[in-house]
Enzyme design. Structure first.
Site, PDB file in Angstrom:
ATOM      1  N   ASP A  27      -5.357  -2.570 -23.299  1.00  0.00           N
ATOM      2  CA  ASP A  27      -6.336  -3.652 -22.089  1.00  0.00           C
ATOM      3  C   ASP A  27      -5.623  -4.295 -21.945  1.00  0.00           C
ATOM      4  OD1 ASP A  27      -9.535  -4.089 -21.520  1.00  0.00           O
ATOM      5  OD2 ASP A  27      -8.074  -6.070 -21.868  1.00  0.00           O
TER       6      ASP A  27
ATOM      7  N   ASP B 276     -14.408   4.901 -26.017  1.00  0.00           N
ATOM      8  CA  ASP B 276     -14.369   3.514 -25.649  1.00  0.00           C
ATOM      9  C   ASP B 276     -14.963   3.295 -24.079  1.00  0.00           C
ATOM     10  OD1 ASP B 276     -13.148   1.816 -24.300  1.00  0.00           O
ATOM     11  OD2 ASP B 276     -10.887   1.874 -23.953  1.00  0.00           O
TER      12      ASP B 276
ATOM     13  N   HIS C  58     -12.857   0.757 -27.236  1.00  0.00           N
ATOM     14  CA  HIS C  58     -12.283   0.697 -27.158  1.00  0.00           C
ATOM     15  C   HIS C  58     -11.356  -0.698 -27.619  1.00  0.00           C
ATOM     16  CE1 HIS C  58     -10.492  -1.391 -23.273  1.00  0.00           C
ATOM     17  NE2 HIS C  58     -10.611  -2.995 -24.131  1.00  0.00           N
TER      18      HIS C  58
END
Length: 287
Positions: free
Chosen positions: A112, A241, A269
């Site tokens: 991320d 995701d 995710h």
């Protein structure tokens, strides 16, 4: 600044590591430093902290030195007064963290927002890093219209209010980002209690707008990718995701000449906690 100590709500069974703290530029940074061997440096995203890597660290600490740090305002870290929680600021603090620990021969493990923050450091400290592991992340300005809309809505006054008052990113995004191993109430409490007040949620509330507002920072990271494209790269990808998909995966594969891709089928995710066994195995097999 909060007292630098591990709070009682951290479950020693779920997070069986020694919590360490270091003061850098007025911030109290929490990190774990487990095991010995080649260094794995774990960077998290929003709204998580080093807790998200717990299964990976517990599995790999017999073979690697596993270091996972919480950015200021996340997890068990606290920020100095006046800190704005911007990605470029996190990059500066993490750069100082690397210097304080005197790290070398490092493999970055980034997810991320940890991707652009971590790769900015790799570009700046090429001599410190040997390899990169990238998991459901990006490192360039995002042009997708739906992402720009989300950035402006969730990063605007209403979105920030919802995040600060109701811990929206934790309560909605953490469950939505797990497809294989839904976090139970105790696990969820470790994300909720890390951001247990509107003031503590400022860090999480800032990130959505920065998807577009930090365009200059992201463009700078993108511009530096050619300079690290020859580094060995492991791409670990959860293919269920809700944030990053095939477009980002293919771009990573084109960016890094010497890469291996491991697809974790059905993982969401938060791939490192949704499929920790597969994630850890990918790193162990690749090294």
């Amino acid at each position: 600044m909060a007292v630098a100590e591990r709070p009682a709500w951290v479950d020693d069974t779920l997070f069986p590591f020694e919590s360490k703290f270091v003061e850098i530029d007025g911030h109290s940074l929490h990190y774990v430093d487990e095991g010995s061997g080649p260094v794995l440096l774990f960077f998290h995203g929003n709204p998580t902290w080093s807790f998200v890597y717990r299964g990976i660290i517990e599995t790999l600490r017999d073979e690697f030195r596993c270091i996972a740090v919480d950015y200021p305002g996340f997890g068990l870290s606290s920020a100095a007064p006046g800190y704005r929680y911007l990605p470029v600021e996190h990059t500066e603090v993490m750069s100082a963290f690397i210097d304080v620990l005197g790290l070398s021969g490092v493999t970055l493990v980034a997810h991320d927002w940890g991707g652009p923050i971590g790769l900015a450091l790799v570009e700046r400290h090429r001599g410190v890093f040997d390899k990169v592991v990238l998991a459901n992340t990006w490192a360039w300005p995002i042009g997708a219209p739906h992402v720009q809309v989300m950035s402006h809505v969730m990063g605007g006054p209403l979105g920030r209010l919802l995040i600060r008052q109701f811990n929206l990113f934790v309560n909605v995004m953490i469950p939505a980002g797990h497809r294989l191993a839904k976090p139970d109430d105790v696990e969820m409490s470790h994300y909720q209690k890390a951001l247990d007040s509107p003031g503590r949620r400022n860090a999480s509330a800032i990130f959505p707008r920065e998807l577009t507002a930090s365009r200059a920072f992201l463009a700078g990271v993108e511009a530096g990718l050619d300079g690290i494209a020859d580094m060995p790269a492991l791409i670990i990808w959860g293919d269920a995701d809700i944030a990053f998909g095939d477009n980002e995966l293919r771009r990573w594969e084109k960016t890094f000449i010497n890469h291996r891709t491991v697809i974790l089928k059905g993982a969401g995710h938060f791939v490192q906690s949704d499929a920790p066994e597969g994630f850890a195995a990918a790193i162990r097999d690749w090294r």
